[in-house]
Design an enzyme around this catalytic site. Structure first.
Site, short mmCIF file in Angstrom:
data_model
loop_
_atom_site.label_atom_id
_atom_site.label_comp_id
_atom_site.label_asym_id
_atom_site.label_seq_id
_atom_site.Cartn_x
_atom_site.Cartn_y
_atom_site.Cartn_z
N LYS A 188 0.83 -1.21 0.00
CA LYS A 188 0.00 0.00 0.00
C LYS A 188 0.87 1.26 0.00
O LYS A 188 0.68 2.16 -0.81
CB LYS A 188 -0.91 0.01 1.24
CG LYS A 188 -1.58 1.36 1.50
CD LYS A 188 -2.55 1.33 2.64
CE LYS A 188 -2.00 1.72 3.99
NZ LYS A 188 -1.62 3.14 4.13
N ASN A 189 1.82 1.30 0.91
CA ASN A 189 2.59 2.54 1.06
C ASN A 189 3.56 2.77 -0.10
O ASN A 189 4.06 3.88 -0.26
CB ASN A 189 3.34 2.55 2.40
CG ASN A 189 2.38 2.74 3.56
OD1 ASN A 189 1.19 3.00 3.35
ND2 ASN A 189 2.87 2.59 4.78
N CYS B 263 -6.05 12.85 12.20
CA CYS B 263 -6.44 11.51 11.77
C CYS B 263 -6.43 10.63 12.99
O CYS B 263 -6.15 11.09 14.10
CB CYS B 263 -5.48 10.99 10.72
SG CYS B 263 -3.96 10.42 11.42
N ARG C 235 -1.74 15.14 12.22
CA ARG C 235 -0.87 14.67 11.14
C ARG C 235 -0.45 15.87 10.32
O ARG C 235 -1.01 16.15 9.26
CB ARG C 235 -1.68 13.68 10.32
CG ARG C 235 -0.87 12.74 9.48
CD ARG C 235 -0.56 11.47 10.22
NE ARG C 235 0.07 10.52 9.33
CZ ARG C 235 -0.15 9.21 9.35
NH1 ARG C 235 -0.95 8.70 10.22
NH2 ARG C 235 0.47 8.42 8.52
N ASP D 186 4.18 0.82 12.04
CA ASP D 186 2.97 0.15 11.55
C ASP D 186 2.88 -1.31 11.96
O ASP D 186 1.80 -1.91 11.89
CB ASP D 186 2.91 0.24 10.01
CG ASP D 186 2.58 1.65 9.54
OD1 ASP D 186 2.24 2.50 10.39
OD2 ASP D 186 2.66 1.90 8.33
N ARG E 135 -8.66 -0.51 4.24
CA ARG E 135 -7.75 0.52 3.70
C ARG E 135 -6.39 -0.11 3.34
O ARG E 135 -5.70 0.40 2.48
CB ARG E 135 -7.51 1.63 4.74
CG ARG E 135 -8.66 2.62 4.86
CD ARG E 135 -8.21 3.81 5.70
NE ARG E 135 -6.87 4.17 5.36
CZ ARG E 135 -5.88 4.39 6.24
NH1 ARG E 135 -6.11 4.33 7.52
NH2 ARG E 135 -4.68 4.73 5.84
#
Ligand code: UD1
Length: 417
Positions: free
Chosen positions: A22-23, A116, A121, A306, A398
């Site tokens: 994803k990132n 967030c 953020r 994460d 997500r």
């Protein structure tokens, strides 16, 4: 609203292929704004954040097609420069598009990203760097207006913190700017290297990605290309945490073991064993892992923030006590109250969590507070006695293409209802 239903205490056994990152894919999708032609992105995970990025591209005038993990973006007709508030809200990382939009159109308008689920953020480092590269910045009625009438121009940029997003925005802004940009104290995450590799394949001139000094010589034009995104190291960390919680033996294919070295090292200390191949790993987990010495989240190659929530979930059922220090984000511990519903014994103070491993966890009704916090609940539920129901799973979607599909391949009793 759909929920995840998980019946715990089954050991995991089996094999699954890890999705694309994803990132890594989000900044690559943003990069296609700079390309006048058809970019083909392979190994693109099917995630709600990817769908939100596609809506941003379409809003700017791109034509997109997404089928079987291949995203095609035709950026020839891009002329838009605004990201509407509704799309900014949908995906916090929308600010990643800034550098590319200014690079393409000489201006960009976004609404202020605001807070967030991980706390405030800010994008001050992004703004300061873009300003140095020639974009003037104005705040107006909740919108931020960037304009570089004479185009962007390379310069020396020093980041006060090696922010991943700010590093990506500088690369995206500088790659087609005039002259040379040298970025000091850059983030070194593998996702930065992937973005640079993609842009270099398009004809960009970026050197030093993966180190803390990146040199970008601006080129006048980028050409369309085909590119395959790296595997998702956080999804791989999630499944390592899952088997560490339940015990068992799993194989992960399509991984880059080097990207996982800090995570593997912590789980080795907890008693798991690993067989490591070029792009596969096998994890052997004991019935009950042990607590480990203090874990601190750090920028790459340190332990990733994460991967923290899922590690904490696995340690909740360990033998022993572990101190965990979150150094990257404020307010990352909101999911811990939900983990406690499953019987976890965790005390938090500021950035520190003390995890006292319990012999048993027990099923409960709980809700996801954020993406990785949601994944942590799944890990704990796999170990808990009874049937756990997890709500607000939109957070999980997500970042996980299909967590139910993947975990069922390991024999987990999990379904969506
Ligand atoms: C990216 C990842 C996210 C990961 C994080 C850290 C994406 C889409 N997201 O987020 O999953 O958790 O890296 O590895 O790739 N900061 C500022 N000002 C700024 C920018 C950041 O103060 O302008 C602070 C943040 O508040 C945070 C820290 O810097 O405390 C790290 O943020 P950053 O590295 O920018 O993370 P993201 O790029 O947002």
């Amino acid at each position: 609203m759909p929920e995840l239903v998980i019946e715990g205490t089954y050991k995991l056994n089996g094999s699954t292929k890890i999705q694309g990152s994803k990132n890594a894919v989000l900044p690559i999708i943003a990069a296609t704004v700079l390309i006048n032609g058809k970019s083909i992105i392979k190994n693109c995970p099917e995630l709600s954040d990817v769908m939100a990025s596609i809506r941003i591209l379409e809003n700017l005038g791109a034509k997109c097609e997404f089928k079987e993990n291949v995203l095609t973006v035709d950026g020839s007709k891009i002329s838009g420069y605004t990201i509407p508030e509704v799309l900014m809200r949908e995906m916090r990382s929308s600010s990643l598009f800034l550098g590319a939009i200014i690079g393409r159109n000489g201006k960009a308008i976004i609404s202020s990203p605001g807070g967030c689920e991980l706390g405030p953020r800010p994008i001050d480092l992004h703004i300061k760097s873009l300003n140095l590269l020639g974009a003037t910045v104005k705040d107006k009625n909740g919108y931020i207006l960037f304009s570089a009438d004479k185009g962007l121009k390379g310069d020396n940029v020093h980041l006060s913190f090696p922010s991943v997003g700010a590093t990506e925005n500088v690369i995206l802004a500088a790659v087609t700017a005039s002259g040379k940009t040298v970025l000091y104290n850059a983030a070194k995450e593998p996702e930065i290297i992937d973005l640079a590799d993609f842009l270099n394949k398009c004809g960009g001139d970026i050197k030093g990605a993966g180190t803390d000094i990146i040199t970008i010589n601006g080129v006048s034009k980028l050409n369309p290309t085909e590119y395959s995104v790296i595997p998702d190291r956080i999804v791989a960390s999630t499944y390592i945490s899952a088997v560490a919680a339940t015990g068992g033996e799993i194989k992960l294919t399509n991984v880059n073991p080097e990207h996982l070295s800090s995570v593997i090292s912590v789980f080795r200390e907890s008693g798991c064993e690993f067989k490591i191949y070029k792009d596969e790993i096998t994890v052997y987990a004991p019935d009950r892992i042990a607590g480990v010495s203090t874990v601190r989240t750090l920028t790459y190659p340190g332990f990733p923030t994460d991967a923290g929530p899922m590690l904490i979930a696995a340690l909740s059922a360990s033998k022993g006590t572990t101190v965990f220090v979150e150094t990257i984000f404020e307010n990352r511990f909101r999911y811990i109250d939900e983990l406690k519903r499953l019987g976890a014994n965790i005390k938090t103070e500021g950035k520190i969590a003390i995890v006292e491993g319990m012999e048993n966890l027990s099923a409960a009704q709980c809700v996801c507070t954020d993406l990785r916090g949601g994944a942590a609940l799944v890990v704990a539920a796999l170990k808990a006695k009874g049937t756990t129901r997890i709500g607000r799973i939109c957070h999980i979607k997500r970042g996980y293409e299909d967590i139910v599909r993947d975990l069922r391949k390991f024999g987990a009793e999990i379904y969506e209802e």
